[in-house]
Design a protein around this motif. Structure first.
Motif: not given
Length: 71
Positions: A21-45
């Motif tokens: 509710s506090n982000l634009t569509e573009e900001e939200l999309a970027l956050l989703v990508v960053v969090l997906a990458q974080l999840k992938d990195n934590l899974t690999a670790i």
């Protein structure tokens, strides 16, 4: 303090709603990508840790048994 699965799910859903509710569509999309990458990195670790720990246990067992041969 350990939360039960229902509290965790409700908390994550509430957090997602506040963030979205506090982000634009573009900001939200970027956050989703960053969090997906974080999840992938934590899974690999996590997988790498498990493999390393398994290797260390086997190595220690091997050394403790004295079943290695020199030469």
């Amino acid at each position: 303090m350990v939360m039960n699965p229902y509290e965790i799910t409700a908390g994550v859903a509430a957090l997602a709603n506040v963030i979205a509710s506090n982000l634009t569509e573009e900001e939200l999309a970027l956050l989703v990508v960053v969090l997906a990458q974080l999840k992938d990195n934590l899974t690999a670790i996590t997988v790498q840790r498990a493999c390393f720990e398994r290797f260390e246990r086997k190595k220690n067992r091997f050394e403790k048994d004295g079943s290695h041969h020199s030469g």
